[in-house]
Design a protein around this motif. Structure first.
Motif, PDB file in Angstrom:
ATOM      1  N   ASN A  41       0.812  -1.222   0.000  1.00 62.33           N
ATOM      2  CA  ASN A  41       0.000   0.000   0.000  1.00 62.33           C
ATOM      3  C   ASN A  41       0.847   1.274   0.000  1.00 62.33           C
ATOM      4  OD1 ASN A  41      -2.513  -1.438   0.190  1.00 62.33           O
ATOM      5  ND2 ASN A  41      -2.031  -1.828   2.345  1.00 62.33           N
ATOM      6  N   ALA A  42       2.157   1.118  -0.035  1.00 61.98           N
ATOM      7  CA  ALA A  42       3.031   2.296   0.015  1.00 61.98           C
ATOM      8  C   ALA A  42       2.910   3.105  -1.270  1.00 61.98           C
ATOM      9  CB  ALA A  42       4.472   1.863   0.224  1.00 61.98           C
ATOM     10  N   ASP A  43       2.881   4.410  -1.117  1.00 63.13           N
ATOM     11  CA  ASP A  43       2.883   5.327  -2.264  1.00 63.13           C
ATOM     12  C   ASP A  43       4.329   5.695  -2.563  1.00 63.13           C
ATOM     13  OD1 ASP A  43       2.625   7.262  -4.183  1.00 63.13           O
ATOM     14  OD2 ASP A  43       1.292   8.557  -3.007  1.00 63.13           O
ATOM     15  N   GLU A  44       4.873   5.090  -3.606  1.00 66.68           N
ATOM     16  CA  GLU A  44       6.280   5.314  -3.931  1.00 66.68           C
ATOM     17  C   GLU A  44       6.502   6.520  -4.832  1.00 66.68           C
ATOM     18  OE1 GLU A  44       8.363   1.112  -3.974  1.00 66.68           O
ATOM     19  OE2 GLU A  44       6.531   1.061  -5.168  1.00 66.68           O
ATOM     20  N   TYR A  45       5.424   7.189  -5.180  1.00 66.42           N
ATOM     21  CA  TYR A  45       5.546   8.353  -6.051  1.00 66.42           C
ATOM     22  C   TYR A  45       5.324   9.638  -5.251  1.00 66.42           C
ATOM     23  CZ  TYR A  45       5.549   4.959  -9.796  1.00 66.42           C
ATOM     24  OH  TYR A  45       5.878   3.905 -10.623  1.00 66.42           O
ATOM     25  N   GLN A  46       6.033   9.716  -4.155  1.00 66.48           N
ATOM     26  CA  GLN A  46       6.039  10.925  -3.359  1.00 66.48           C
ATOM     27  C   GLN A  46       7.383  11.050  -2.670  1.00 66.48           C
ATOM     28  OE1 GLN A  46       3.078  10.843  -0.275  1.00 66.48           O
ATOM     29  NE2 GLN A  46       3.711   8.874   0.532  1.00 66.48           N
ATOM     30  N   ARG A  47       7.752  12.280  -2.313  1.00 66.84           N
ATOM     31  CA  ARG A  47       9.037  12.562  -1.696  1.00 66.84           C
ATOM     32  C   ARG A  47       8.804  13.457  -0.479  1.00 66.84           C
ATOM     33  NH1 ARG A  47       9.460   9.314  -4.975  1.00 66.84           N
ATOM     34  NH2 ARG A  47      10.813   9.207  -6.827  1.00 66.84           N
ATOM     35  N   TYR A  48       9.646  13.277   0.534  1.00 68.11           N
ATOM     36  CA  TYR A  48       9.535  14.131   1.716  1.00 68.11           C
ATOM     37  C   TYR A  48      10.370  15.394   1.517  1.00 68.11           C
ATOM     38  CZ  TYR A  48       8.923  15.585   6.490  1.00 68.11           C
ATOM     39  OH  TYR A  48       8.559  16.308   7.603  1.00 68.11           O
ATOM     40  N   ALA A  49       9.798  16.536   1.858  1.00 68.22           N
ATOM     41  CA  ALA A  49      10.515  17.799   1.685  1.00 68.22           C
ATOM     42  C   ALA A  49      10.212  18.743   2.835  1.00 68.22           C
ATOM     43  CB  ALA A  49      10.124  18.460   0.372  1.00 68.22           C
ATOM     44  N   VAL A  50      11.211  19.522   3.216  1.00 71.47           N
ATOM     45  CA  VAL A  50      11.021  20.556   4.233  1.00 71.47           C
ATOM     46  C   VAL A  50      10.163  21.678   3.663  1.00 71.47           C
ATOM     47  CG1 VAL A  50      12.229  22.439   5.417  1.00 71.47           C
ATOM     48  CG2 VAL A  50      13.087  20.113   5.590  1.00 71.47           C
ATOM     49  N   ASN A  51       9.246  22.172   4.471  1.00 63.27           N
ATOM     50  CA  ASN A  51       8.418  23.324   4.110  1.00 63.27           C
ATOM     51  C   ASN A  51       9.109  24.576   4.651  1.00 63.27           C
ATOM     52  OD1 ASN A  51       6.505  25.418   4.140  1.00 63.27           O
ATOM     53  ND2 ASN A  51       4.803  23.983   4.272  1.00 63.27           N
ATOM     54  N   GLY A  52       9.728  25.331   3.754  1.00 65.10           N
ATOM     55  CA  GLY A  52      10.476  26.505   4.178  1.00 65.10           C
ATOM     56  C   GLY A  52       9.625  27.513   4.923  1.00 65.10           C
ATOM     57  N   GLN A  53       8.378  27.664   4.510  1.00 59.08           N
ATOM     58  CA  GLN A  53       7.492  28.611   5.180  1.00 59.08           C
ATOM     59  C   GLN A  53       7.232  28.186   6.617  1.00 59.08           C
ATOM     60  OE1 GLN A  53       6.431  31.586   4.244  1.00 59.08           O
ATOM     61  NE2 GLN A  53       5.474  31.788   6.268  1.00 59.08           N
ATOM     62  N   ALA A  54       7.094  26.872   6.845  1.00 63.49           N
ATOM     63  CA  ALA A  54       6.878  26.368   8.207  1.00 63.49           C
ATOM     64  C   ALA A  54       8.098  26.641   9.081  1.00 63.49           C
ATOM     65  CB  ALA A  54       6.570  24.879   8.161  1.00 63.49           C
ATOM     66  N   VAL A  55       9.292  26.474   8.512  1.00 66.83           N
ATOM     67  CA  VAL A  55      10.515  26.769   9.257  1.00 66.83           C
ATOM     68  C   VAL A  55      10.560  28.244   9.630  1.00 66.83           C
ATOM     69  CG1 VAL A  55      13.033  26.790   9.194  1.00 66.83           C
ATOM     70  CG2 VAL A  55      11.786  24.884   8.161  1.00 66.83           C
ATOM     71  N   ALA A  56      10.288  29.105   8.656  1.00 68.55           N
ATOM     72  CA  ALA A  56      10.330  30.547   8.894  1.00 68.55           C
ATOM     73  C   ALA A  56       9.298  30.967   9.939  1.00 68.55           C
ATOM     74  CB  ALA A  56      10.093  31.293   7.580  1.00 68.55           C
ATOM     75  N   GLU A  57       8.125  30.357   9.900  1.00 70.33           N
ATOM     76  CA  GLU A  57       7.078  30.692  10.868  1.00 70.33           C
ATOM     77  C   GLU A  57       7.501  30.299  12.279  1.00 70.33           C
ATOM     78  OE1 GLU A  57       2.285  29.908  11.649  1.00 70.33           O
ATOM     79  OE2 GLU A  57       3.310  28.904   9.986  1.00 70.33           O
TER      80      GLU A  57
END
Length: 250
Positions: free
Chosen positions: A222-238
């Motif tokens: 059931n794993a979705d292999e067509y996605q990647r984890y990424a940092v949300n720069g706006q969340a970091v800045a907030e």
């Protein structure tokens, strides 16, 4: 005192984004679905060359528990040497014994190989049978900090234990992690927690247009292999803005 914001990153791109948006330190990992494993040599080298804020790579050879075989532990020691030789200022690691205690013998070996590196004992702490005993043992070993959710499913739920551990001693540093985000950040700051750890990111779609729906490379069908984890720069800045504002008001 202004709290320090550590961001968990799973790639060079994530590390650079976190640095640009105000992160104070990065925990560098691979394999987000496993909760973070040791990054490859190539990732370690490129991040060391291109990221200027402190980066602490995790040393974790596999997912699951933190009680390791002799072969796994030998690999961990080699990875500690690699991180030290590449010039990183610190690393993140944790080893337990069969009874859920800090493995004092193995941690002593890790500390010896790490030398002057700042060692963070990661959330293996949350799997310890006795957090107070673990805290005292890690203090005796000279560990620089402990990353913990207060032995709960999230740091917000475990904030009382985190605050209690901080009250026991300022060394090692207690860093709150697991579910830390902008919406609850002031809970930790108000509790006197001076270091917080957040992934501050999410999953983004793969750039691949062609997809074979009948085939998976994962053991999880059931794993979705067509996605990647990424940092949300706006969340970091907030989060950084909240920390700065809290510091100015207090």
């Amino acid at each position: 005192m202004t709290a320090l914001l550590e961001i968990c990153c799973y790639s060079l791109a994530c590390a650079l984004a976190a640095e640009r948006r105000g992160a104070d330190r990065i925990e560098l990992c691979a394999a987000p679905l496993e909760g973070g494993l040791t990054p490859s040599y190539g990732v370690l080298k490129s991040v060391r060359q291109q990221v200027s804020i402190p980066v602490h790579p995790i040393i974790r050879p596999r997912g699951g528990d933190f009680c390791y075989s002799e072969d796994e532990f030998s690999t961990m020691l080699e990875d500690v040497r690699t991180v030290r030789e590449l010039g990183f200022p610190g690393l993140v690691i944790g080893v337990l014994d069969e009874d859920g205690d800090v493995d004092l013998s193995r941690m002593a070996q890790i500390m010896a190989v790490a030398g002057s590196l700042a060692v963070t004992f990661h959330r293996a702490f949350d799997m310890c049978a006795d957090p107070y005993k673990a805290f005292d043992n890690l203090k005796q070993l000279g560990v620089a900090r402990i990353l913990t959710s207060g032995q709960q499913s999230s740091a917000e739920k475990g904030v009382s234990l985190i605050a209690e551990l901080i009250a026991r001693s300022r060394v090692p540093i207690i860093m709150a992690g697991a579910g830390v985000r902008a919406g609850n950040l002031e809970t930790f700051l108000s509790a006197g927690i001076n270091e917080v750890h957040s992934s501050a990111g999410g999953w983004t779609p793969s750039t691949m247009r062609y997809r074979n729906p009948g085939l998976s490379m994962s053991t999880d069908p059931n794993a979705d292999e067509y996605q990647r984890y990424a940092v949300n720069g706006q969340a970091v800045a907030e989060m950084k803005a909240i920390i700065t504002r809290f510091s100015q008001q207090n």
